[in-house]
Design an enzyme around this catalytic site. Structure first.
Site, PDB file in Angstrom:
ATOM      1  N   CYS A 183      19.131 110.416 108.259  1.00 27.02           N
ATOM      2  CA  CYS A 183      18.778 110.055 106.891  1.00 27.02           C
ATOM      3  C   CYS A 183      17.443 109.327 106.811  1.00 27.02           C
ATOM      4  CB  CYS A 183      19.887 109.208 106.276  1.00 27.02           C
ATOM      5  SG  CYS A 183      20.325 107.767 107.273  1.00 27.02           S
TER       6      CYS A 183
ATOM      7  N   LYS B  67      38.112 107.019 107.348  1.00 24.66           N
ATOM      8  CA  LYS B  67      38.142 108.468 107.134  1.00 24.66           C
ATOM      9  C   LYS B  67      36.852 109.048 107.695  1.00 24.66           C
ATOM     10  CE  LYS B  67      36.520 111.350 104.222  1.00 24.66           C
ATOM     11  NZ  LYS B  67      36.302 112.557 105.074  1.00 24.66           N
TER      12      LYS B  67
ATOM     13  N   GLU C  11      16.140 116.107 100.141  1.00 28.04           N
ATOM     14  CA  GLU C  11      16.447 115.817 101.544  1.00 28.04           C
ATOM     15  C   GLU C  11      16.950 117.099 102.205  1.00 28.04           C
ATOM     16  OE1 GLU C  11      18.675 112.319 104.034  1.00 28.04           O
ATOM     17  OE2 GLU C  11      19.772 113.186 102.353  1.00 28.04           O
TER      18      GLU C  11
ATOM     19  N   GLU D   8      25.210 103.752 102.102  1.00 28.85           N
ATOM     20  CA  GLU D   8      24.010 104.152 102.844  1.00 28.85           C
ATOM     21  C   GLU D   8      23.876 105.644 102.606  1.00 28.85           C
ATOM     22  OE1 GLU D   8      21.512 105.732 104.910  1.00 28.85           O
ATOM     23  OE2 GLU D   8      22.959 105.612 106.555  1.00 28.85           O
TER      24      GLU D   8
END
Length: 477
Positions: free
Chosen positions: A279, A170, A379, A245
């Protein structure tokens, strides 16, 4: 316009059970560039059944056959690299050169790393009288994000196929188009039917159906920590393996003996590449207080040389961020930084002056940041760097580790021994010394709320394997 409104299930392009079209919008123009259809639990179930049926035979093929399959995929990917990069640029805004050479190129890199791991991996070993076997885990649900779409698809699909698993992918509905080109590549390379399946959809529908499905043996997820927590909760009822992750807020410690200009450049540039949407980006720069003013001056100079604009223009070094939602989030966090008292060195709110359309963000640097500020904790996932002064090495390490995340860390020093000593103290899964580049054969993953499990190379292959002990296998007859 790209028309990718079908799913790839059991070796064929099929219509959704209940078509629900979604436009894919170019972040550079804010206009549609393609269309997909959002799937449902019915489509997921169909794909999982195909993957389960294919697993019986694919899990038993020889190492030699799997090596040959990966080699064919690499060959076909190389042929289609320009097209793959162009689609990535269209859907998520990466400058074309970056999209072709780095974004799409990373996909080939992961297949090559998986091939190397497969060629040398020991799937069996003797332990006294016991045979220890490592076997494919089964049907794997792969949920991937939009920021490095082919990179993150390939670093899951490649080791899964190398291990002998079958998959249902997906991709993110924000940048799904390149996943369809990738499916065409696998089809051309002769991947057996049912081994690779693609279902588009959103997280609450297709993502949840994959995570909850009782016939999915493993979920590999890349995305935000918030979404990762939800996936893990949904997968818990069926006790499937979950590899995650997730987010990061990585510290870049510049020690007082480092080459200051080189170290600052090595910290600012990764925040501008891919519009800061990585990231593992070094988003917190920690600088000795005695060098701080000079470091801020150098960082400002580097950021202001960035050329923000049309991803297809030859001189562009930074494109837009991937979506309006991402643009709005970044704007809100920039405002939060100003409100909390950080000093805006360059950049700030709104688009660059010459741009009137598109989700373009000004390359932004904040100074006089404390590690308790929102912009040092959350973040941001955009081209926003925060600079924090420190008094001594011990304080730098403390600040670096004072975060819920633990994906990456960076150390710059004129002494390799000193850099190594600091690297040992950082609680993160990947530490870069003096600008060392990523290694696709090395494990990628983090500590704490940056996830669990590892991707890339040998460790990535290991994630898709179960361990079986056959006791008495070597017993004397």
């Amino acid at each position: 316009m790209y028309d990718f409104r079908k799913f790839y299930i059991d070796g064929a392009w099929v219509s959704p059970a209940n078509p629900r079209d979604l436009e894919v919008v170019s972040p550079a123009t804010e206009r549609p560039v393609g269309a997909i259809s959002l799937g449902s639990a019915v489509d997921v179930d169909r794909a999982v059944k195909a993957a389960r049926a294919a697993f019986a035979s694919f899990s038993q093929i020889s190492r030699k056959e799997r090596i040959a399959l990966l080699q064919r995929i690499i060959e076909v990917m190389q042929k289609h690299l320009p097209r793959l990069g162009e689609v990535i640029s269209d859907e998520m805004g990466a400058p074309l050169g970056l999209a072709v050479q780095v974004q799409a190129g990373a996909g080939i890199g992961h297949f090559m790393a998986a091939l190397t791991a497969l060629q040398t991996f020991e799937f069996e070993e003797q332990l006294n009288g016991t045979l220890v076997r490592r076997e494919p885990i089964g049907v794997c649900g792969l949920i991937t994000p939009w920021n490095w779409p082919i990179n993150q698809i390939a670093c899951k699909v490649a080791p899964a196929l190398a291990a002998g698993c079958t998959v249902v992918l997906k991709p993110s509905e924000i940048a799904p188009l390149c996943a369809h080109v990738f499916a065409e590549i696998l089809e051309e390379a002769g991947v057996p039917k049912g081994v690779f399946n693609l279902v588009d959809g959103d997280g609450p529908t297709v993502g949840e159906a994959l995570a909850r499905h009782p016939d999915v043996d493993m979920i590999s997820f890349t995305g935000s920590t918030r979404a990762g927590v939800q996936v893990a909760k949904m997968a818990a009822d069926t006790v499937k393996r979950v590899s995650q992750e997730l987010g990061g807020k990585s510290a870049n410690i510049i020690l007082d003996d480092a080459d200051l200009t080189a170290a600052i450049k090595g910290g600012v540039m990764p925040m501008l590449i891919n519009s800061g949407q990585s990231c593992n980006a070094p988003s917190r720069m920690l600088v000795p207080a005695k060098l701080y003013d000079e470091a801020v001056r150098i960082a400002k100079s580097i950021a202001e040389r960035c050329v923000v604009g049309d991803p297809k223009a030859s001189g562009t070094t930074m494109g837009p961020v991937a979506s309006k939602a991402q643009f709005d989030k970044i704007q809100g966090l920039i405002q939060r930084g100003v409100d909390e008292g950080a000093r805006l060195v360059t950049g700030g709110l709104g688009r660059p002056d010459e741009l009137t359309r598109g989700y373009f963000v000004r390359p932004t640097i904040f100074a006089d940041v404390t590690n308790s500020m929102t912009i040092a904790r959350e973040e941001i996932f955009g081209p926003v760097l925060v600079m924090i002064p420190y008094q001594d090495e011990q304080e730098a390490v403390r600040i670096a580790n004072d975060t819920v995340y633990g994906l990456a860390g960076y150390v710059h020093s004129g002494s390799l021994e000193r850099a190594r000593n600091v690297a040992k103290q950082l609680r993160a899964g990947m530490i870069h010394i003096n600008g060392a580049a990523l290694d696709m054969n090395a494990p990628f993953g983090g500590y704490k709320q940056s996830g669990n499990g590892r991707e890339w190379g040998r460790e990535g292959l290991r994630e898709f394997l179960e361990t079986k002990a056959v006791l008495g296998h070597f017993a004397e007859q």
